[in-house]
Structures are given as C-alpha cells and as structure tokens.
Design an enzyme around this catalytic site. Sequence first.
Site, PDB file in Angstrom:
ATOM      1  N   ASP A  46      -7.004   6.537   7.523  1.00  0.00           N
ATOM      2  CA  ASP A  46      -7.394   5.128   7.365  1.00  0.00           C
ATOM      3  C   ASP A  46      -8.578   4.909   8.311  1.00  0.00           C
ATOM      4  O   ASP A  46      -8.877   5.779   9.152  1.00  0.00           O
ATOM      5  CB  ASP A  46      -6.185   4.242   7.733  1.00  0.00           C
TER       6      ASP A  46
ATOM      7  N   GLN B 128       0.838  -1.197   0.000  1.00  0.00           N
ATOM      8  CA  GLN B 128       0.000   0.000   0.000  1.00  0.00           C
ATOM      9  C   GLN B 128       0.878   1.255   0.000  1.00  0.00           C
ATOM     10  O   GLN B 128       0.673   2.185  -0.792  1.00  0.00           O
ATOM     11  CB  GLN B 128      -0.892  -0.011   1.258  1.00  0.00           C
TER      12      GLN B 128
HETATM   13  N1  NVA Z   1      -5.938  -0.564   8.615  1.00  0.00           N
HETATM   14  C1  NVA Z   1      -6.853  -1.250   7.740  1.00  0.00           C
HETATM   15  C2  NVA Z   1      -6.311  -1.250   6.354  1.00  0.00           C
HETATM   16  C3  NVA Z   1      -7.138  -1.982   5.340  1.00  0.00           C
HETATM   17  C4  NVA Z   1      -6.547  -1.919   3.972  1.00  0.00           C
HETATM   18  C5  NVA Z   1      -7.067  -2.658   8.264  1.00  0.00           C
HETATM   19  O1  NVA Z   1      -6.091  -3.267   8.732  1.00  0.00           O
HETATM   20  O2  NVA Z   1      -8.199  -3.150   8.223  1.00  0.00           O
HETATM   21  N1   CP Z   2      -6.199  -0.904   0.586  1.00  0.00           N
HETATM   22  C1   CP Z   2      -6.363  -2.229   0.588  1.00  0.00           C
HETATM   23  O1   CP Z   2      -5.471  -3.001   0.946  1.00  0.00           O
HETATM   24  O2   CP Z   2      -7.585  -2.624   0.145  1.00  0.00           O
HETATM   25  P1   CP Z   2      -8.183  -4.107   0.299  1.00  0.00           P
HETATM   26  O3   CP Z   2      -8.341  -4.357   1.763  1.00  0.00           O
HETATM   27  O4   CP Z   2      -9.496  -4.046  -0.425  1.00  0.00           O
HETATM   28  O5   CP Z   2      -7.226  -5.064  -0.320  1.00  0.00           O
END
Ligand code: NVA
Ligand code: CP
Length: 341
Positions: free
Chosen positions: A251, A159
């Site tokens: 986020d 990411q």
């Molecule tokens: N911080 C979030 C990112 C998802 C892409 C998670 O860990 O759910």
């Molecule tokens: N940003 C990201 O990792 O998205 P997903 O959780 O949909 O893969």
Amino acid sequence: MASRTLEHTPGGIAVHKDPDILAAAERLRGEDLCSIADLSSSEVRAILKLGHEVKRNPGAYRHALDAKQMVLMFEKASLRTRLSFESGINTMGGNAIFVDQTKSPLGERETIADVARNLERWVDMIVLRTYAHDTITEMAANSRVPVVNALSDFEHPCQALADFMTIEEHFGTAAALNFTYVGDGNNVCHSLMLTGAQLGANVTIATPRGYSPDIEIVTIAREIAQANGCEVRLLQDPQVAVEGADAVYTDVCVSMGYEHESTKRAPIFRPFQVNEALMAKASQRAVFMHCLPARRGEEVTDAVIDSPQSIVFDQAENRLHAQKALLLLLLGGLANVEKFQ
Ligand code: NVA
Ligand code: CP
C-alpha cells in the site's frame, strides 16, 4: 433468466441454501461493518461465496435492493470505493446519495449522534469514509440502520473482502496460502491481517520499525489464526517476509491525512519497495497485490505493477462484487432475489 444447472435450482439460487450464507443472512441483517473483527470466519466465507455468485450471475440481483437508499459520506478522496458502492447499489435497484465531507468533517457542524438520528429517518444504510475510526463506531452506536466502514485510519474492511475474494478466484482458496504484506502497518494492513486469519491464510507482515500494526489488532488476528490453524508473523525485513510468499501486497507509504510526513517517511520506506528483485524472492506462482491508488516508483515499481503477476485491477473489480454481497446480507436482499426468480 439464464439457466445454469449448477447454480440454480427450481425456486431459488442454490448458493443461497449454503449453510454459511443462510446463517450470515440471518445474523448480519441490519448489522454494521466497522471492522473485519465484527464478522466470524464463516461470515467472511459467506460474503465471499456470495460475491463470487453475484459476479457470475449479476442479472439475478437486479431487483434485490429495489428502492433501498444508501448515503455515502466521505471525509477523504475516493475513486474505487465511491464508484463501486454507487454502481453496486444502482445495479440492484437501489440508489446512492453522495455527500462530500472533505471540506466539513463529520461532527463539526452537529454531533455525530445527531447526524445518525437524522440519517436513519431517510436512508437504509450509511457508508462512511473518515479519519477517526471513532466517527464510524459512534455513528453505528447511534443509528438504527447499518453503518459500513469505507476506510478509516484504522481499517478498510471492504477492501480486504474484495482482496481475499480475488485470492480465492486466483488460487481457488485462501486457506494455507502464504500472504505477505510489506509496508505501513495501518488501515489496509489491519483488515488484511484479520481477513487472512479468518480464512486460514498464513499472514506475514513486514513493516519498518515504528510502523508496525496495532497490537490489539495483532492479538485479535492471532487468536483467530490459532482457531483456524494458521499464523500471523510480524517482521521488519521485507526480504525475509516475501520468501515463499504466494501473494505480495503493498500500500502507499503515506496514507491520506499523513501527507505532512512524506519527507520523513520516504527514506524509511525505501527498503520496503516492491520491485522485481523483491518479487524474485517470492514463490514462482506469486501474485502482486495493491489496494490502489499506487504511487508508482515509490512503494512499487512499474515493472511489478504492470507485470503479468499483478492482479491489482481484478482486486479493484472485485470491490464491486464483494460489496454487492455485503449489501445483500446487511439489507436482507436475498429474499427479494428468490421472489423475482
Ligand atoms: N492506506 C491508504 C489506503 C487508501 C485506499 C490510505 O489510507 O490513504
Ligand atoms: N482502494 C480504495 O479504497 O480506493 P479509493 O481510495 O479510490 O476508494
């Protein structure tokens, strides 16, 4: 082959002769990517340079990973990561096999080491999305093929590579840029801090008390920042953190695996919402960034995520290009590109 004088020289693609890319292709072949800290600053620059090139010139890479097999084993849901890895390897001649581990966590049916010793006999790369970061490092320690972190509770390196590629696309460079992250100091925040420091950005993190980033990652990021002439600041006031920011990133407040804390977290994270009033404190040229998925109305308002300042879908697109660059380097694909010129 499309001819573009700036990018191509007879017998090869000019960017592949870039010293950062040559050195990265040599050092990273067969390596794992568990953390951004596994990479040097010049390797991060190389991945992004190659990512921009792959984005401009995708046709040149259509045979780069011919017949390479990748397995994706995911303990958590995914849209962007799964599809960008699958599309990325498919468009370079390889193949992805997806294994849904959401109902059967890795290590439950047999040891992670035994899984690794099986997988390496069949595939060229293992891409993991897990809860425990140790699941990824243990797989990497026991596998002879590269293991890539596609999100753990601790980091999200792919990411962050795509995000800084997007910043470079928008601003030309990340060096000396003021990058502010507002929200939970966990996986995405950790990888962004490290990547920003690698690229010479001034990184400011604003988290609620008790949700600050891991101190070890902060220490590593500060060492990297010092070497690159930039700084990493930790704050608890989002209003101060966004002052003069060129990029404001957030986020979700409740990451996957923490859903049981939703009620407790909601009031704690409310002052950290990125809304128009907060964005107004940032630089006039500021962009809004988010890894997605977004919880609209929680960590960000519709007015911000849908505004012209928002570059969230460019970030999502660049997951594909940055990861293609990463795969080319880890799987030694550049040699094939030269062969097919
Ligand atoms: N911080 C979030 C990112 C998802 C892409 C998670 O860990 O759910
Ligand atoms: N940003 C990201 O990792 O998205 P997903 O959780 O949909 O893969």
